[in-house]
Design a protein around this motif. Sequence first.
Motif, PDB file in Angstrom:
ATOM      1  N   ARG A 158       0.659  -1.466  -0.136  1.00  0.00           N
ATOM      2  CA  ARG A 158       0.197  -0.541  -0.095  1.00  0.00           C
ATOM      3  C   ARG A 158       0.824   1.013   0.406  1.00  0.00           C
ATOM      4  N   LEU A 159       1.752   1.833   1.181  1.00  0.00           N
ATOM      5  CA  LEU A 159       2.956   2.692   1.342  1.00  0.00           C
ATOM      6  C   LEU A 159       3.632   2.629  -0.552  1.00  0.00           C
ATOM      7  N   GLU A 160       3.504   1.618  -0.615  1.00  0.00           N
ATOM      8  CA  GLU A 160       4.456   2.014  -2.391  1.00  0.00           C
ATOM      9  C   GLU A 160       3.931   2.347  -3.392  1.00  0.00           C
ATOM     10  N   ALA A 161       2.138   2.304  -3.191  1.00  0.00           N
ATOM     11  CA  ALA A 161       1.431   2.528  -3.721  1.00  0.00           C
ATOM     12  C   ALA A 161       1.050   3.782  -3.995  1.00  0.00           C
ATOM     13  N   GLU A 162       1.096   4.305  -2.825  1.00  0.00           N
ATOM     14  CA  GLU A 162       0.860   5.528  -2.248  1.00  0.00           C
ATOM     15  C   GLU A 162       2.305   6.313  -2.470  1.00  0.00           C
ATOM     16  N   LEU A 163       3.723   5.661  -2.697  1.00  0.00           N
ATOM     17  CA  LEU A 163       5.102   6.862  -3.030  1.00  0.00           C
ATOM     18  C   LEU A 163       4.360   7.113  -4.255  1.00  0.00           C
ATOM     19  N   SER A 164       4.078   6.052  -5.591  1.00  0.00           N
ATOM     20  CA  SER A 164       3.740   6.221  -6.443  1.00  0.00           C
ATOM     21  C   SER A 164       2.498   7.641  -7.135  1.00  0.00           C
ATOM     22  N   ALA A 165       1.872   7.361  -6.032  1.00  0.00           N
ATOM     23  CA  ALA A 165       0.613   8.906  -6.364  1.00  0.00           C
ATOM     24  C   ALA A 165       1.499   9.908  -5.598  1.00  0.00           C
ATOM     25  N   ASP A 166       2.011  10.671  -4.908  1.00  0.00           N
ATOM     26  CA  ASP A 166       2.454  10.789  -4.256  1.00  0.00           C
ATOM     27  C   ASP A 166       4.074  11.665  -4.011  1.00  0.00           C
ATOM     28  N   GLY A 167       4.611  10.608  -4.766  1.00  0.00           N
ATOM     29  CA  GLY A 167       6.169  11.170  -4.505  1.00  0.00           C
ATOM     30  C   GLY A 167       6.457  11.619  -3.504  1.00  0.00           C
ATOM     31  N   SER A 168       8.299  11.329  -3.563  1.00  0.00           N
ATOM     32  CA  SER A 168       9.312  11.271  -2.406  1.00  0.00           C
ATOM     33  C   SER A 168       9.301  12.477  -2.047  1.00  0.00           C
ATOM     34  N   THR A 169       8.819  13.914  -2.326  1.00  0.00           N
ATOM     35  CA  THR A 169       8.473  14.574  -1.473  1.00  0.00           C
ATOM     36  C   THR A 169       7.933  14.674  -0.330  1.00  0.00           C
ATOM     37  N   ALA A 170       7.018  14.159  -0.772  1.00  0.00           N
ATOM     38  CA  ALA A 170       5.616  13.977   0.289  1.00  0.00           C
ATOM     39  C   ALA A 170       6.064  12.955   0.668  1.00  0.00           C
ATOM     40  N   PHE A 171       6.590  12.150   0.472  1.00  0.00           N
ATOM     41  CA  PHE A 171       6.375  10.809   1.639  1.00  0.00           C
ATOM     42  C   PHE A 171       7.867  11.376   2.959  1.00  0.00           C
ATOM     43  N   ARG A 172       8.798  11.847   2.324  1.00  0.00           N
ATOM     44  CA  ARG A 172       9.751  12.425   3.507  1.00  0.00           C
ATOM     45  C   ARG A 172       8.809  13.447   4.114  1.00  0.00           C
ATOM     46  N   GLU A 173       8.489  14.306   4.043  1.00  0.00           N
ATOM     47  CA  GLU A 173       7.600  14.742   4.723  1.00  0.00           C
ATOM     48  C   GLU A 173       6.922  13.801   5.581  1.00  0.00           C
ATOM     49  N   ARG A 174       6.060  12.893   5.282  1.00  0.00           N
ATOM     50  CA  ARG A 174       5.643  11.893   5.969  1.00  0.00           C
ATOM     51  C   ARG A 174       6.405  11.366   7.056  1.00  0.00           C
ATOM     52  N   LEU A 175       7.624  10.907   6.491  1.00  0.00           N
ATOM     53  CA  LEU A 175       8.018  10.242   8.180  1.00  0.00           C
ATOM     54  C   LEU A 175       9.027  11.576   8.833  1.00  0.00           C
ATOM     55  N   ARG A 176       9.402  12.459   7.813  1.00  0.00           N
ATOM     56  CA  ARG A 176       9.850  13.462   9.496  1.00  0.00           C
ATOM     57  C   ARG A 176       8.404  13.608  10.440  1.00  0.00           C
ATOM     58  N   ALA A 177       7.828  13.567   9.670  1.00  0.00           N
ATOM     59  CA  ALA A 177       6.446  13.872  11.330  1.00  0.00           C
ATOM     60  C   ALA A 177       6.712  12.512  12.365  1.00  0.00           C
ATOM     61  N   VAL A 178       7.059  11.654  11.887  1.00  0.00           N
ATOM     62  CA  VAL A 178       7.061  10.794  12.601  1.00  0.00           C
ATOM     63  C   VAL A 178       8.716   9.916  12.814  1.00  0.00           C
ATOM     64  N   ASP A 179       9.686  10.282  12.666  1.00  0.00           N
ATOM     65  CA  ASP A 179      10.947   9.890  12.213  1.00  0.00           C
ATOM     66  C   ASP A 179      12.188  10.438  12.032  1.00  0.00           C
ATOM     67  N   PRO A 180      11.921  12.012  12.397  1.00  0.00           N
ATOM     68  CA  PRO A 180      12.928  12.979  11.909  1.00  0.00           C
ATOM     69  C   PRO A 180      14.560  12.049  11.460  1.00  0.00           C
ATOM     70  N   ALA A 181      14.748  11.761  12.493  1.00  0.00           N
ATOM     71  CA  ALA A 181      16.066  11.084  12.476  1.00  0.00           C
ATOM     72  C   ALA A 181      16.182   9.786  10.895  1.00  0.00           C
ATOM     73  N   SER A 182      15.594   9.407  10.536  1.00  0.00           N
ATOM     74  CA  SER A 182      15.364   7.891   9.239  1.00  0.00           C
ATOM     75  C   SER A 182      15.057   9.465   8.409  1.00  0.00           C
ATOM     76  N   ALA A 183      14.214  10.336   8.546  1.00  0.00           N
ATOM     77  CA  ALA A 183      14.069  11.261   7.284  1.00  0.00           C
ATOM     78  C   ALA A 183      15.196  12.129   6.808  1.00  0.00           C
ATOM     79  N   GLU A 184      16.291  12.181   7.649  1.00  0.00           N
ATOM     80  CA  GLU A 184      17.345  13.069   7.316  1.00  0.00           C
ATOM     81  C   GLU A 184      18.070  11.588   6.751  1.00  0.00           C
ATOM     82  N   ARG A 185      18.190  10.518   7.408  1.00  0.00           N
ATOM     83  CA  ARG A 185      19.355  10.031   6.957  1.00  0.00           C
ATOM     84  C   ARG A 185      19.314   8.744   5.538  1.00  0.00           C
ATOM     85  N   ILE A 186      17.571   9.028   5.341  1.00  0.00           N
ATOM     86  CA  ILE A 186      17.202   7.840   3.841  1.00  0.00           C
ATOM     87  C   ILE A 186      17.628   8.801   3.188  1.00  0.00           C
TER      88      ILE A 186
END
Length: 306
Positions: A124-152
């Motif tokens: 499901r997340l892979e499908a959402e990534l295709s629809a929303d794009g990497s930038t939006a996904f990185r912001e989703r990750l930053r909201a819950v795990d900023p350390a990983s968002a900076e590194r990945i």
Amino acid sequence: MTLPVVAVVGPTGAGKSDLGVELALRLDGEVVNADALQFYRGMDIGTAKLPPGERQGIEHHLLDVLDVTEEASVAAYQQDARRVIDGIRERGRVPILVGGSGLYVRAALDRLEFPPTDAGVRARLEAELSADGSTAFRERLRAVDPASAERIDDDRRLVRALEVHEVSGRPFSAYMPRREYHQPAVQIGLAVDRDVLRERLAGRVRAMVGAGLAEEVRRLAASGLRDGRTASRALGYGQFLRVLDGSMSETDAVEDTVAATRRFARRQLTWFRGDPRVAWLDWRAPHLAEAAAGLVRRSAGPILER
């Protein structure tokens, strides 16, 4: 006191397998494989698997435990290796971990917890990534795990980090390994002369070809090697599959394997050099095995006075 795990680590071609056997003879030990490609049945020549006749009667564990179509798993290996190590200790013997697959070594030795997986959530997340794009996904990750968002820095790991958070409720960064032993351990690294190793690796690859690597690949291809996500990409095997397919000459396959093996050895050295707990010994030192055994005895104390 608990008998330590002795780990022999370092780059491919440095002589780890031979030293593992010699240490087992001196310390009354048994060898546990930590080379991810030596798990595979039939992958003998290209992985430099020590033939039974050269093991000097030493029991070797976790060799030849997978078919080439199966995928190696660090999490599964952790469970298997720790079970085997506990069994060796129960017999009053010394477990000797041998291999250059850095993450597998750490899985056996360190406090290392593997994050959960859920194939449905990931799809499901892979499908959402295709629809929303990497930038939006990185912001989703930053909201819950900023350390990983900076590194990945790649989409696959963005999906994995969000999958872990959704399944476990914990940030992906919480699963990062620490250099802390699960049980007492001694790591011995084989320090190499890089120029000598470069030439040794070239000779080793050519010797493998002379010993029948192409025929080994042809035999394994008939058993499904191309379908194995791990095995089919192994050094030498991927190249000689292309020879079988007619897309690469044998000469080019040899040279490509030599170059890839040299790059792999450099990555291994970087990995193990980054661990300050590794005690390094010169791979060509006189009486190397006795020096290594002495290092283990000094580290272990009275429990290894035998």
